[in-house]
Write a protein that holds these residues in place. Structure first.
Motif, short mmCIF file in Angstrom:
data_model
loop_
_atom_site.label_atom_id
_atom_site.label_comp_id
_atom_site.label_asym_id
_atom_site.label_seq_id
_atom_site.Cartn_x
_atom_site.Cartn_y
_atom_site.Cartn_z
N ALA A 138 52.60 -43.17 25.25
CA ALA A 138 51.86 -42.94 24.01
C ALA A 138 50.36 -43.17 24.22
O ALA A 138 49.53 -42.37 23.76
N LEU A 139 49.99 -44.24 24.91
CA LEU A 139 48.58 -44.51 25.17
C LEU A 139 47.95 -43.40 25.99
O LEU A 139 46.83 -42.95 25.71
N ARG A 140 48.66 -42.94 27.00
CA ARG A 140 48.11 -41.88 27.86
C ARG A 140 47.87 -40.59 27.08
O ARG A 140 46.84 -39.93 27.24
N ARG A 141 48.81 -40.23 26.22
CA ARG A 141 48.67 -39.01 25.43
C ARG A 141 47.51 -39.14 24.44
O ARG A 141 46.75 -38.20 24.22
N MET A 142 47.38 -40.30 23.81
CA MET A 142 46.30 -40.49 22.84
C MET A 142 44.93 -40.50 23.51
O MET A 142 43.96 -39.97 22.97
N ARG A 143 44.83 -41.09 24.69
CA ARG A 143 43.56 -41.11 25.40
C ARG A 143 43.14 -39.70 25.82
O ARG A 143 41.95 -39.38 25.83
N LYS A 144 44.11 -38.87 26.18
CA LYS A 144 43.80 -37.51 26.62
C LYS A 144 43.68 -36.52 25.46
O LYS A 144 43.34 -35.36 25.67
N GLY A 145 44.02 -36.97 24.24
CA GLY A 145 43.97 -36.06 23.11
C GLY A 145 45.12 -35.07 23.08
O GLY A 145 45.00 -33.99 22.48
N GLN A 146 46.25 -35.42 23.69
CA GLN A 146 47.40 -34.52 23.74
C GLN A 146 48.26 -34.67 22.50
O GLN A 146 48.34 -35.75 21.92
N CYS A 147 48.90 -33.59 22.10
CA CYS A 147 49.81 -33.62 20.96
C CYS A 147 50.83 -32.49 21.09
O CYS A 147 50.56 -31.48 21.74
N TYR A 148 51.99 -32.68 20.49
CA TYR A 148 53.03 -31.65 20.51
C TYR A 148 52.64 -30.49 19.61
O TYR A 148 52.91 -29.33 19.90
N HIS A 149 52.05 -30.80 18.49
CA HIS A 149 51.50 -29.79 17.58
C HIS A 149 50.30 -30.40 16.88
O HIS A 149 50.15 -31.63 16.83
N GLN A 150 49.43 -29.56 16.34
CA GLN A 150 48.20 -30.04 15.74
C GLN A 150 48.49 -30.96 14.56
O GLN A 150 49.10 -30.53 13.58
N LEU A 165 41.59 -45.79 19.46
CA LEU A 165 40.54 -46.78 19.24
C LEU A 165 40.91 -48.05 20.00
O LEU A 165 41.91 -48.70 19.69
N GLU A 166 40.14 -48.37 21.01
CA GLU A 166 40.39 -49.55 21.83
C GLU A 166 39.25 -50.54 21.62
O GLU A 166 38.08 -50.19 21.73
N GLY A 167 39.59 -51.76 21.34
CA GLY A 167 38.59 -52.76 21.03
C GLY A 167 38.68 -53.17 19.58
O GLY A 167 39.69 -52.98 18.90
N ASP A 168 37.61 -53.72 19.06
CA ASP A 168 37.58 -54.21 17.69
C ASP A 168 37.55 -53.05 16.70
O ASP A 168 36.94 -52.01 16.95
N VAL A 169 38.21 -53.25 15.57
CA VAL A 169 38.21 -52.25 14.50
C VAL A 169 36.93 -52.41 13.67
O VAL A 169 36.67 -53.49 13.15
N PRO A 170 36.14 -51.36 13.53
CA PRO A 170 34.90 -51.49 12.75
C PRO A 170 35.21 -51.65 11.26
O PRO A 170 36.23 -51.17 10.76
N GLU A 171 34.32 -52.34 10.56
CA GLU A 171 34.49 -52.51 9.12
C GLU A 171 34.20 -51.20 8.40
O GLU A 171 33.33 -50.43 8.80
N SER A 172 34.93 -50.97 7.32
CA SER A 172 34.80 -49.70 6.60
C SER A 172 33.57 -49.64 5.72
O SER A 172 33.06 -48.56 5.42
N GLY A 173 33.11 -50.77 5.26
CA GLY A 173 31.97 -50.77 4.35
C GLY A 173 32.36 -50.71 2.89
O GLY A 173 31.51 -50.82 2.01
#
Length: 218
Positions: A138-150, A165-173
């Motif tokens: 799952a991580l590999r597919r998400m990093r490469k932007g792969q998907c079975y369908h749009q 998103l790897e690292g800290d989650v930014p605040e939404s504001g």
């Protein structure tokens, strides 16, 4: 939760239809958990795992706009499909020129969400289906932007962009608490002959909807 993912997704428009609106389509204020799961399923889905949504971070202010769209007013029935498969000589298609109707929709615009989720193994998992194996795929597919369908935001004409998103989650504001009322949580497919909707009371606190301990109502 050690094998959770954090996925950022965004797009120009979104439509998460409220089921209580019978004629015109009206979107919920934010993405539903089932729509969030659908986006992740479009990236990586296997019968051996099931995704669970933990939190939804609403990054942009909620904005609505109105559009009119052409939609088909009918669908091919399962009985017609069965009869054709059994040899019946009749057409099996929808004439969009005859079955087309125009409907107004109140949709969201300029949406951006951060989805925190994890997966669990199902009873269909085999001996080779390990948590580490599916997590790394799952991580590999998400990093490469792969998907079975749009992936999309509710409707296919509203595509969803995504990135891991790897690292800290930014605040939404978004500051403060907002009660969004009852929202669709997901569909209960336990009994295929009696599929039931599940709802939950959505409360957004500082732009975050916490689903880890929400009460689901059937």
């Amino acid at each position: 939760m050690g094998y959770g993912i954090c996925l950022e997704t965004w797009g120009d428009y979104a439509l998460f239809s409220r089921p209580e609106m019978k004629v015109e389509r009206v979107s919920y204020d934010v993405i539903t958990p089932s729509a969030a799961r659908g986006i992740i399923d479009s990236i990586y889905w296997k019968p051996a795992i099931v995704w669970r949504i933990d939190k939804v971070h609403v990054c942009n202010p909620v904005e609505f706009t109105n559009i009119r769209r052409n939609e088909v007013s009918s669908k091919i029935s399962a009985r017609s499909v069965d009869s054709v498969m059994n040899g019946a000589a009749k057409p099996l298609y929808i004439n969009t020129n005859e079955d087309r109707q125009q409907r107004a929709s109140m949709i969201l615009k300029n949406v951006r969400y951060i989805i925190e989720a994890h997966f669990e193994l199902t009873d269909k998992a085999g001996e080779t289906d390990t948590i580490e194996k599916h997590y790394n795929i799952a991580l590999r597919r998400m990093r490469k932007g792969q998907c079975y369908h749009q992936p999309c935001f509710g409707c296919r004409e509203f595509p969803a962009n995504f990135r891991l998103l790897e690292g800290d989650v930014p605040e939404s504001g978004l500051i403060g608490e907002k009660d969004l009322g009852y929202m669709l949580y997901d569909m209960d497919f336990t009994d295929p002959e009696n599929i039931k909707p599940m709802f939950f009371r959505a409360v957004m606190r500082n732009g975050i909807i916490d689903l880890s301990a929400c009460e689901v109502v059937r």
